[in-house]
Write an enzyme that holds these catalytic residues in place. Structure first.
Site, PDB file in Angstrom:
ATOM      1  N   VAL A  87       1.122  -1.168  -0.002  1.00 17.52           N
ATOM      2  CA  VAL A  87      -0.008  -0.240   0.036  1.00 17.52           C
ATOM      3  C   VAL A  87       0.856   1.255  -0.175  1.00 17.52           C
ATOM      4  CG1 VAL A  87      -2.002   1.176   1.431  1.00 17.52           C
ATOM      5  CG2 VAL A  87      -1.959  -1.139   1.291  1.00 17.52           C
ATOM      6  N   GLY A  95      -7.040   1.172   5.984  1.00 15.29           N
ATOM      7  CA  GLY A  95      -7.640  -0.254   5.834  1.00 15.29           C
ATOM      8  C   GLY A  95      -7.461  -0.900   4.543  1.00 15.29           C
ATOM      9  N   GLY A  97      -4.605  -2.462   3.198  1.00 19.01           N
ATOM     10  CA  GLY A  97      -3.726  -3.443   3.478  1.00 19.01           C
ATOM     11  C   GLY A  97      -4.514  -4.812   4.220  1.00 19.01           C
ATOM     12  N   ASN A 124      11.086  -5.730   9.341  1.00 20.45           N
ATOM     13  CA  ASN A 124       9.874  -4.892   9.084  1.00 20.45           C
ATOM     14  C   ASN A 124       8.951  -4.890  10.142  1.00 20.45           C
ATOM     15  OD1 ASN A 124       7.875  -3.671   7.822  1.00 20.45           O
ATOM     16  ND2 ASN A 124       8.047  -4.724   5.896  1.00 20.45           N
ATOM     17  N   TYR A 131       0.562  -7.730  10.646  1.00 20.04           N
ATOM     18  CA  TYR A 131       0.121  -9.393  10.398  1.00 20.04           C
ATOM     19  C   TYR A 131      -0.226  -9.865  11.547  1.00 20.04           C
ATOM     20  CZ  TYR A 131       2.489  -8.473   6.045  1.00 20.04           C
ATOM     21  OH  TYR A 131       2.819  -7.950   4.895  1.00 20.04           O
TER      22      TYR A 131
END
Length: 161
Positions: A87, A95, A97, A124, A131
């Protein structure tokens, strides 16, 4: 907000692939051309798929997910391997991703696929936190191996007996 990519999206997807490679400090490794992406996604025998995130505000494509099918011999079903999720920086936090991952999860559930998996660079931290907030967990017992360039060519040249 999320739709399947079309051939018209390929130039922008290509640009965003390069933006992602730059973010990952590997722009010099991003060799794919627009034509290669177009062939992989929309050629005679497509081997990859893509979805794009489109802004409701201005209709701009602001991110993409590029993925392909894998197969689990243990589960006996296909899965989705997410090659790239991106993104644009100025659109993060909106929102997009999550919506892209939600669409891929929906595809997995709808088609009976057993997994949605991907790799993330260990440095990262923002992506890892994102995630994990969705319920994803690292596979800590596995290490990714890769053959490329000369090593791949050398092994590929060995006669199979």
């Amino acid at each position: 907000m999320i739709r399947a990519a079309t051939p018209e999206d390929v130039p922008l997807i290509h640009t965003m692939v390069r933006e992602l490679a730059e973010y990952e400090k590997a722009l010099d490794e991003a060799e794919a051309t627009e034509q290669q992406l177009c062939d992989a996604l929309f050629g005679e025998r497509p081997a990859a798929y893509a979805h794009v995130a489109v802004s409701d505000d201005d209709g701009d494509v602001v991110g993409f997910a590029l993925w392909f099918l894998n197969f689990s011999t243990w589960r006996g079903v296909h899965g989705v391997y997410l090659e790239d999720l991106y993104v644009r920086p100025d659109r993060r936090g909106g929102g997009y991703g999550k919506a892209l991952l939600t669409e891929l999860a929906r595809i997995c559930v709808e088609r009976g696929y057993g997994r949605l998996e991907w790799s993330v660079l260990d440095w990262n931290a923002p992506s890892i936190a994102f995630y994990e907030s969705l319920g994803a967990r690292p596979q800590e017992e596995w290490t990714v191996y890769r053959l490329t360039d000369g090593a791949l060519a050398d092994l590929g040249a060995v006669p199979v007996v």
